[in-house]
Scaffold this motif. Structure first.
Motif, mmCIF file in Angstrom:
data_model
loop_
_atom_site.group_PDB
_atom_site.id
_atom_site.type_symbol
_atom_site.label_atom_id
_atom_site.label_comp_id
_atom_site.label_asym_id
_atom_site.label_seq_id
_atom_site.Cartn_x
_atom_site.Cartn_y
_atom_site.Cartn_z
ATOM 1 N N PRO A 14 0.813 -1.218 0.000
ATOM 2 C CA PRO A 14 0.000 0.000 0.000
ATOM 3 C C PRO A 14 0.850 1.273 0.000
ATOM 4 O O PRO A 14 1.928 1.306 0.563
ATOM 5 C CB PRO A 14 -0.801 -0.086 1.300
ATOM 6 N N VAL A 15 0.311 2.297 -0.635
ATOM 7 C CA VAL A 15 0.924 3.620 -0.628
ATOM 8 C C VAL A 15 0.388 4.349 0.603
ATOM 9 O O VAL A 15 -0.829 4.464 0.785
ATOM 10 C CB VAL A 15 0.593 4.397 -1.920
ATOM 11 N N GLU A 16 1.287 4.823 1.420
ATOM 12 C CA GLU A 16 0.913 5.469 2.668
ATOM 13 C C GLU A 16 -0.023 6.652 2.433
ATOM 14 O O GLU A 16 0.198 7.465 1.531
ATOM 15 C CB GLU A 16 2.166 5.951 3.398
ATOM 16 N N GLY A 17 -1.071 6.704 3.229
ATOM 17 C CA GLY A 17 -1.992 7.821 3.188
ATOM 18 C C GLY A 17 -3.064 7.732 2.121
ATOM 19 O O GLY A 17 -3.880 8.642 1.996
ATOM 20 N N ILE A 18 -3.074 6.644 1.368
ATOM 21 C CA ILE A 18 -4.063 6.464 0.301
ATOM 22 C C ILE A 18 -5.103 5.444 0.762
ATOM 23 O O ILE A 18 -4.743 4.364 1.240
ATOM 24 C CB ILE A 18 -3.405 5.976 -1.014
ATOM 25 N N ALA A 19 -6.378 5.792 0.610
ATOM 26 C CA ALA A 19 -7.460 4.887 0.988
ATOM 27 C C ALA A 19 -7.356 3.585 0.194
ATOM 28 O O ALA A 19 -6.948 3.601 -0.978
ATOM 29 C CB ALA A 19 -8.808 5.553 0.731
ATOM 30 N N PRO A 20 -7.722 2.458 0.797
ATOM 31 C CA PRO A 20 -7.647 1.173 0.086
ATOM 32 C C PRO A 20 -8.352 1.186 -1.278
ATOM 33 O O PRO A 20 -7.828 0.631 -2.236
ATOM 34 C CB PRO A 20 -8.308 0.187 1.053
ATOM 35 N N ALA A 21 -9.491 1.838 -1.369
ATOM 36 C CA ALA A 21 -10.235 1.866 -2.636
ATOM 37 C C ALA A 21 -9.492 2.624 -3.729
ATOM 38 O O ALA A 21 -9.773 2.423 -4.915
ATOM 39 C CB ALA A 21 -11.612 2.497 -2.418
ATOM 40 N N LEU A 22 -8.543 3.471 -3.339
ATOM 41 C CA LEU A 22 -7.822 4.287 -4.316
ATOM 42 C C LEU A 22 -6.382 3.841 -4.526
ATOM 43 O O LEU A 22 -5.631 4.484 -5.261
ATOM 44 C CB LEU A 22 -7.874 5.762 -3.891
ATOM 45 N N GLN A 23 -5.992 2.725 -3.912
ATOM 46 C CA GLN A 23 -4.632 2.211 -4.092
ATOM 47 C C GLN A 23 -4.298 1.966 -5.568
ATOM 48 O O GLN A 23 -3.203 2.333 -6.003
ATOM 49 C CB GLN A 23 -4.409 0.940 -3.260
ATOM 50 N N PRO A 24 -5.193 1.364 -6.364
ATOM 51 C CA PRO A 24 -4.838 1.143 -7.783
ATOM 52 C C PRO A 24 -4.534 2.441 -8.535
ATOM 53 O O PRO A 24 -3.662 2.470 -9.397
ATOM 54 C CB PRO A 24 -6.069 0.437 -8.361
ATOM 55 N N ALA A 116 -1.548 15.114 -8.445
ATOM 56 C CA ALA A 116 -2.616 14.109 -8.549
ATOM 57 C C ALA A 116 -2.617 13.199 -7.323
ATOM 58 O O ALA A 116 -3.680 12.903 -6.762
ATOM 59 C CB ALA A 116 -2.437 13.285 -9.825
ATOM 60 N N LEU A 117 -1.444 12.766 -6.905
ATOM 61 C CA LEU A 117 -1.361 11.906 -5.715
ATOM 62 C C LEU A 117 -1.869 12.635 -4.478
ATOM 63 O O LEU A 117 -2.543 12.037 -3.632
ATOM 64 C CB LEU A 117 0.066 11.409 -5.517
ATOM 65 N N ALA A 118 -1.567 13.910 -4.368
ATOM 66 C CA ALA A 118 -2.067 14.692 -3.240
ATOM 67 C C ALA A 118 -3.593 14.757 -3.265
ATOM 68 O O ALA A 118 -4.256 14.623 -2.229
ATOM 69 C CB ALA A 118 -1.461 16.094 -3.248
ATOM 70 N N GLN A 119 -4.156 14.930 -4.461
ATOM 71 C CA GLN A 119 -5.618 14.971 -4.564
ATOM 72 C C GLN A 119 -6.215 13.612 -4.242
ATOM 73 O O GLN A 119 -7.220 13.529 -3.545
ATOM 74 C CB GLN A 119 -6.057 15.438 -5.952
ATOM 75 N N VAL A 120 -5.614 12.550 -4.737
ATOM 76 C CA VAL A 120 -6.105 11.194 -4.434
ATOM 77 C C VAL A 120 -6.044 10.963 -2.928
ATOM 78 O O VAL A 120 -6.985 10.450 -2.321
ATOM 79 C CB VAL A 120 -5.297 10.128 -5.210
ATOM 80 N N ARG A 121 -4.934 11.355 -2.323
ATOM 81 C CA ARG A 121 -4.751 11.196 -0.868
ATOM 82 C C ARG A 121 -5.853 11.936 -0.106
ATOM 83 O O ARG A 121 -6.334 11.459 0.917
ATOM 84 C CB ARG A 121 -3.371 11.719 -0.474
ATOM 85 N N GLY A 122 -6.276 13.073 -0.601
ATOM 86 C CA GLY A 122 -7.287 13.874 0.075
ATOM 87 C C GLY A 122 -8.717 13.589 -0.339
ATOM 88 O O GLY A 122 -9.645 14.243 0.148
ATOM 89 N N THR A 123 -8.911 12.633 -1.216
ATOM 90 C CA THR A 123 -10.264 12.329 -1.691
ATOM 91 C C THR A 123 -11.030 11.526 -0.647
ATOM 92 O O THR A 123 -10.562 10.486 -0.182
ATOM 93 C CB THR A 123 -10.216 11.547 -3.023
ATOM 94 N N ASP A 124 -12.193 11.999 -0.304
ATOM 95 C CA ASP A 124 -13.080 11.310 0.628
ATOM 96 C C ASP A 124 -13.741 10.157 -0.128
ATOM 97 O O ASP A 124 -14.429 10.381 -1.131
ATOM 98 C CB ASP A 124 -14.125 12.290 1.143
#
Length: 170
Positions: A14-24, A116-124
């Protein structure tokens, strides 16, 4: 995550700080970053902007990864494109005078991937299926549709860059 790592990003955990649903999505964006670094290493400006047979240059693909990712994530935030984004779209294939070098052009793409990664990380994750519209026609999609498409679109262009590198280097 070293770009010389023989294990693809998605198999590194897993990428730290990324929700499981958004890991891909995160895995794909990070893989693109590594692949574009390899594809642009040691290219001259002439090689970066070469268009054998009229194909898109490596420089175009780098700028397009940056611009398209930014535009898709703008729609994911439910915002309209700015005049600057539209101008960037029109300029993606223009190498400049003098032509931009590989390091400058790759930096633009890497910065877009970082945003983009920052936005993904912050996506609810509760918003993933919220409706979004694309373009003036407001073509229907969702937040997850836009995030996924941004990642897979960048992946396609990174693949084209790898192929074009082989052609340009002969």
């Amino acid at each position: 995550m070293a770009s010389g790592d023989p294990v693809e990003v998605w198999m590194r955990g897993p990428v730290e700080g990324i929700a499981p649903a958004l890991q891909p999505v995160a895995h794909s964006l990070l893989q693109v970053r590594e692949e574009i670094e390899r594809a642009t290493a040691d290219l001259t400006p002439d090689q970066l902007w070469a268009r054998p047979g009229g194909a898109g240059s490596i420089g175009f693909h780098l700028r397009h990864i940056a611009g398209a990712t930014d535009r898709l994530l703008t729609y994911a935030r439910d915002e309209a494109l700015t005049p600057a984004q539209l101008a960037q779209l029109k300029a993606e294939a223009n190498p400049g005078d003098p032509p931009a070098d590989a390091a400058q052009t790759m930096a633009i793409a890497c910065e877009a991937i970082d945003r983009a990664l920052a936005q993904v990380r912050g996506t609810d994750v509760a918003t993933l299926f919220d409706a979004r519209g694309v373009g003036r026609a407001k073509l229907p999609t969702t937040v997850i549709g836009l995030l996924f498409h941004a990642a897979e679109h960048a992946t396609r262009h990174a693949g084209q860059m790898a192929t074009m590198r082989k052609v340009v280097l002969g």
